[in-house]
Design an enzyme around this catalytic site. Structure first.
Site, PDB file in Angstrom:
ATOM      1  N   ASP A   1      -8.644  35.834 -64.072  1.00 24.44           N
ATOM      2  CA  ASP A   1      -7.982  35.440 -62.836  1.00 24.44           C
ATOM      3  C   ASP A   1      -8.678  36.034 -61.624  1.00 24.44           C
ATOM      4  O   ASP A   1      -9.562  36.886 -61.747  1.00 24.44           O
ATOM      5  CB  ASP A   1      -6.499  35.849 -62.862  1.00 24.44           C
TER       6      ASP A   1
ATOM      7  N   ASP B   1       6.764  41.576 -66.598  1.00 22.21           N
ATOM      8  CA  ASP B   1       7.554  40.334 -66.616  1.00 22.21           C
ATOM      9  C   ASP B   1       7.007  39.324 -67.613  1.00 22.21           C
ATOM     10  O   ASP B   1       7.421  38.169 -67.634  1.00 22.21           O
ATOM     11  CB  ASP B   1       7.592  39.716 -65.205  1.00 22.21           C
TER      12      ASP B   1
ATOM     13  N   HIS C   1       3.775  38.317 -67.831  1.00 19.38           N
ATOM     14  CA  HIS C   1       2.620  37.494 -67.454  1.00 19.38           C
ATOM     15  C   HIS C   1       1.384  37.889 -68.246  1.00 19.38           C
ATOM     16  O   HIS C   1       1.176  39.045 -68.591  1.00 19.38           O
ATOM     17  CB  HIS C   1       2.364  37.504 -65.937  1.00 19.38           C
TER      18      HIS C   1
ATOM     19  N   GLU D   1       2.813  33.725 -64.316  1.00 18.27           N
ATOM     20  CA  GLU D   1       4.101  34.374 -64.104  1.00 18.27           C
ATOM     21  C   GLU D   1       5.201  33.632 -64.875  1.00 18.27           C
ATOM     22  O   GLU D   1       4.970  32.528 -65.379  1.00 18.27           O
ATOM     23  CB  GLU D   1       4.420  34.387 -62.602  1.00 18.27           C
TER      24      GLU D   1
HETATM   25  C1  F6R Z   1      -5.529  41.124 -64.986  1.00 22.87           C
HETATM   26  C2  F6R Z   1      -4.448  40.337 -65.538  1.00 22.87           C
HETATM   27  C3  F6R Z   1      -3.051  40.836 -65.642  1.00 22.87           C
HETATM   28  C4  F6R Z   1      -2.946  42.255 -66.192  1.00 22.87           C
HETATM   29  C5  F6R Z   1      -1.481  42.698 -66.233  1.00 22.87           C
HETATM   30  C6  F6R Z   1      -1.319  44.103 -66.753  1.00 22.87           C
HETATM   31  O1  F6R Z   1      -6.746  40.377 -65.013  1.00 22.87           O
HETATM   32  O2  F6R Z   1      -4.695  39.245 -65.880  1.00 22.87           O
HETATM   33  O3  F6R Z   1      -2.338  39.971 -66.484  1.00 22.87           O
HETATM   34  O4  F6R Z   1      -3.499  42.302 -67.480  1.00 22.87           O
HETATM   35  O5  F6R Z   1      -0.979  42.629 -64.941  1.00 22.87           O
HETATM   36  O6  F6R Z   1      -1.904  44.976 -65.844  1.00 22.87           O
HETATM   37  P1  F6R Z   1      -2.128  46.518 -66.202  1.00 22.87           P
HETATM   38  O7  F6R Z   1      -3.106  46.530 -67.321  1.00 22.87           O
HETATM   39  O8  F6R Z   1      -2.706  47.118 -64.953  1.00 22.87           O
HETATM   40  O9  F6R Z   1      -0.810  47.051 -66.583  1.00 22.87           O
END
Ligand code: F6R
Length: 257
Positions: free
Chosen positions: A64, A133, A135, A140
């Site tokens: 992303d 959540d 994602h 989301e």
């Molecule tokens: C990042 C991404 C997000 C993260 C998620 C968890 O490229 O796609 O889905 O993997 O927000 O983030 P952390 O690892 O910082 O808890």
């Protein structure tokens, strides 16, 4: 897989990446940003530094990207992944791709990204983290389980979670481009990493909850080859934790992630 010691976690995932990179002449990795995969990237950098593990022939696709952040903004995911991983090993930066959140035609940018993944032969191994959540990527709650790379609006909670990387909450972009859930499910092997008690509820929902667009990570249950690599605190709410521990401990030696 529930790893007993935190040091073990990065090694187990790095083994899977290393085996792929050594096995395939032109491997294709899917990379996640965020904190969860950082120990894995550090371990891969160590293995590269000790000699032998080269990423020169590897192509990478990010999950992303924020919309509107220039590539040279320190928090653009292109800059983050170069700083945390690809710029610390011998990746050819021309082979590191992300959705182009600066394109004036974002629909075209998303379609081009999907085409680039296909052109590269698809993703061999996709690293994933999970948001509280549910994602994955920036899909989301409510994201179609068949979705492709597209524009999404971040939830207030995700912007709050990511504000730690920016000067203020206001500086966190509201829009992102993300591989869709359907795009992610096409990678040949999905490896989701999560550590800490803060991820325990999300891990339980994604592994043991119902498959629902309201918790996009639960779509991983539909994939034929998924490895969920977590530490003990992140396993705290799993009902079948004992079974998972036993299965991993008794794993035949030929069976890898
Ligand atoms: C990042 C991404 C997000 C993260 C998620 C968890 O490229 O796609 O889905 O993997 O927000 O983030 P952390 O690892 O910082 O808890």
């Amino acid at each position: 897989m529930i790893v007993a010691r935190p040091e073990e976690f990065a090694g187990v995932v790095a083994d899977a990446v290393e085996s792929l990179v050594r096995r395939r002449p032109t491997p294709v990795l899917g990379l996640a940003t965020g904190s969860s995969p950082l120990p894995v990237y550090d371990e891969l950098v160590r293995r590269h530094g000790r000699g032998g593990l080269s990423f020169a022939a590897t192509t990478a696709f990010l999950l992303d990207e924020y919309v509107g952040l220039p590539f040279d903004h320190p928090e653009s995911y292109r800059a983050v992944i170069e700083r945390e991983f690809t710029g610390r090993v011998d990746f050819d930066q021309q082979r590191v791709h992300g959705p182009d959140g600066q394109d004036t035609d974002l629909h075209a940018a998303c379609a081009a990204y999907e085409a680039a993944i296909v052109e590269a032969g698809g993703i061999d191994l996709q690293l994933l983290g999970v948001g509280g959540d549910g994602h994955i990527g920036f899909n989301e709650p409510g994201s179609s389980l068949a979705s492709r790379t597209r524009l999404k609006t971040l939830t207030a909670q995700t912007r709050l979670d990511n504000a730690r990387f920016f000067d203020s909450l206001d500086a966190v972009p509201r829009h992102v481009l993300t591989q869709g859930v359907g795009t992610i499910l096409e990678a040949r092997h999905l490896v989701l990493v999560a550590t800490g008690e803060v991820k325990a509820a999300a891990v339980a929902s994604l592994v043991e909850g119902p498959v629902t667009a309201f918790f996009p990570a639960s779509a991983l249950q539909l994939h034929p080859h998924v490895s969920v690599v977590i530490d003990e605190p992140a396993a705290g709410q799993l009902r079948l934790a004992d079974y998972y521990r036993e299965a991993y401990a008794g794993k035949p030696p030929w069976q890898t992630l």
